[in-house]
Write an enzyme that holds these catalytic residues in place. Structure first.
Site, short mmCIF file in Angstrom:
data_model
loop_
_atom_site.label_atom_id
_atom_site.label_comp_id
_atom_site.label_asym_id
_atom_site.label_seq_id
_atom_site.Cartn_x
_atom_site.Cartn_y
_atom_site.Cartn_z
N ASP A 124 -46.16 1.55 2.35
CA ASP A 124 -47.53 2.03 2.63
C ASP A 124 -47.16 3.51 2.75
OD1 ASP A 124 -46.05 1.50 4.80
OD2 ASP A 124 -47.92 1.19 6.10
N GLY A 125 -46.08 4.08 3.27
CA GLY A 125 -45.64 5.27 3.57
C GLY A 125 -45.57 6.16 2.20
N SER A 126 -44.70 5.48 1.22
CA SER A 126 -44.56 6.37 0.13
C SER A 126 -46.00 6.33 -0.65
CB SER A 126 -43.36 5.41 -0.68
OG SER A 126 -42.35 5.33 0.17
N ASP A 179 -40.77 -5.06 4.48
CA ASP A 179 -41.42 -5.33 5.99
C ASP A 179 -42.37 -6.11 5.34
OD1 ASP A 179 -39.41 -3.29 6.74
OD2 ASP A 179 -40.58 -1.89 6.41
N GLY A 212 -37.71 -4.96 9.71
CA GLY A 212 -39.28 -5.17 9.63
C GLY A 212 -39.99 -4.03 9.92
N HIS A 232 -29.00 -3.63 7.01
CA HIS A 232 -29.21 -3.26 5.54
C HIS A 232 -28.74 -4.48 4.62
CE1 HIS A 232 -29.71 0.46 7.26
NE2 HIS A 232 -30.55 0.72 6.30
O1 F6P Z 1 -38.79 -0.09 5.72
C1 F6P Z 1 -37.49 -0.87 5.14
C2 F6P Z 1 -36.68 -0.55 6.21
O2 F6P Z 1 -35.44 -1.48 5.88
C3 F6P Z 1 -36.96 -1.12 7.59
O3 F6P Z 1 -37.19 -2.50 7.97
C4 F6P Z 1 -36.19 -0.43 8.50
O4 F6P Z 1 -36.44 -0.03 9.70
C5 F6P Z 1 -35.88 0.91 7.75
O5 F6P Z 1 -36.27 0.65 6.58
C6 F6P Z 1 -34.57 1.42 7.78
O6 F6P Z 1 -34.39 2.67 7.16
P1 F6P Z 1 -33.24 3.46 6.58
O7 F6P Z 1 -32.73 2.82 5.38
O8 F6P Z 1 -33.40 4.80 6.73
O9 F6P Z 1 -32.02 3.01 7.71
#
Ligand code: F6P
Length: 362
Positions: free
Chosen positions: A118-120, A143, A186, A285
């Site tokens: 949604d952000g992108s 998420d 999430g 991740h």
């Molecule tokens: O939006 C996907 C997500 O994996 C979230 O679940 C998590 O909070 C965030 O991205 C982690 O972001 P980054 O890759 O910047 O560590």
């Protein structure tokens, strides 16, 4: 409407499994179905800032059978650097949206497929509006919080990884009579925690949508003990707060603060209140990688083909969505406006309660 000959594609936001399968589907449909050229823009919107723009022509020779099965994105991605509020090394912020639009123009593209959460999608839509770019969106995020679609690419694989983690934790929990706490991603929604918790036989699931009390967990553990159970599995979504309402965040090298660490807080509190021996796994991740599940590959293929068809039909400023076994399309603005957290009165919460899973509030 001008004739379409050359389209762009980019992946934006956090990566997830299934993105390469989307790219593959788009290239197949656009090149074979319509005879268009497909240009892959590198590193999400960030690629549009480089001069020359970081991009490559994508053709079927790339897809030898490997990429369908490979997580990540061959195009690269970014979840930093909002073009309208772009951070500079000195800490100041500038609007670089015009530079990105100019980058898009330099590629000579007739339309753009943006794959994002949604952000992108909100950022891409703003760029498209400002620059007159013909945009079609494809929802992806582990998420699973994009509105107006029952499916976002990447969620199914993340759910699989989190469920498998519980499969791995259960035997060791039982062998050592421990409470195992699994923290999952999430962002602000508890979808992964709730669904993995149900699928993986969790005893307790904590999600940000439902406030909890540690005493409710202690009561659950007592019940389990009375039944002869010597262990428990607890799943905690990363956005769950401490009992005093604080979010738990960590600072990653080279990026701003993000969720992470609530699992340790919950485990410590469990030990304090119940005396149980706890161990914590922060899955992190791992949930974004792994071989995409058949469901993610299938939906990626459906969404990729449909997005190209939408361009051919002139259905712009819209996002592909899955609803009642159909690929439909919805206005991107409406999808963004209907952010989809877990519904505390919805069927999955009802299912969890029906299974006797403690959600921390009883
Ligand atoms: O939006 C996907 C997500 O994996 C979230 O679940 C998590 O909070 C965030 O991205 C982690 O972001 P980054 O890759 O910047 O560590």
């Amino acid at each position: 409407m001008g004739e379409i000959k050359r389209i762009g594609i980019l992946t934006s936001g956090g990566d997830c499994a299934g993105l390469n399968a989307v790219i593959r589907a788009v290239v197949h449909r656009a090149t074979e179905g319509f005879g268009w050229e497909v240009v892959g823009i590198h590193n999400g919107t960030a690629g549009l800032l480089s001069r020359p723009v970081e991009a490559e022509t994508l053709d079927l020779s790339l897809f030898t059978g490997t990429l369908l099965r490979m997580a990540g994105t061959i195009l690269g991605s970014t979840n930093r650097g909002d073009p309208f509020d772009y951070p500079l090394p000195d800490g100041s912020r500038v609007d670089r949206s015009d530079e990105m639009i100019e980058g898009f123009r330099q590629l000579g593209l007739d339309a753009l497929i943006g794959i994002g959460g949604d952000g992108s999608l909100a950022i891409l839509r703003r760029l498209a509006q400002q620059g007159g770019i013909k945009l079609v969106g494809i929802p992806k995020t582990i998420d699973n919080d994009v509105g107006l679609t029952e499916v976002s690419i990447g969620y199914a694989t993340a759910l699989w990884v989190a469920t498998e983690a519980l499969d791995h934790l259960q035997p060791t929990a039982a062998s050592h009579s421990r409470v195992m706490v699994l923290e999952v991603m999430g962002r602000d929604a508890g979808h992964i925690a709730l669904s993995a918790g149900i699928s993986g036989g969790a005893d307790v699931i904590l999600i940000p949508e439902i406030p909890y009390r540690i005493e409710a967990l202690a009561k659950k553990f007592e019940e389990l003990k009375k039944r002869g159970r010597n262990f428990a599995l607890v799943v905690v979504a990363e956005a769950v707060r401490t009992e005093s309402g604080d979010t738990v965040t960590q600072r990653g090298a080279g990026s701003g603060s993000r969720y992470g660490g609530i699992g340790h807080y919950i485990a410590d509190r469990i030990t304090e209140v119940t005396g149980a021996e706890t161990r914590v796994t922060v899955l992190g991740h791992l949930q974004r990688g792994g071989m995409p599940t058949p469901r993610d590959r299938l939906m990626a293929s459906i969404f990729g083909v449909r997005a190209v068809d939408m361009i051919a039909e002139g259905r712009f400023d819209r996002m592909v969505a899955w609803s009642s076994r159909q690929a439909i399309d919805v206005p991107i603005a409406d999808a963004i406006a209907s952010y989809q957290a877990v519904d505390p009165a919805g069927p999955l919460v009802h299912t969890a309660r029906g299974l006797g899973i403690c959600l921390g509030d009883d």
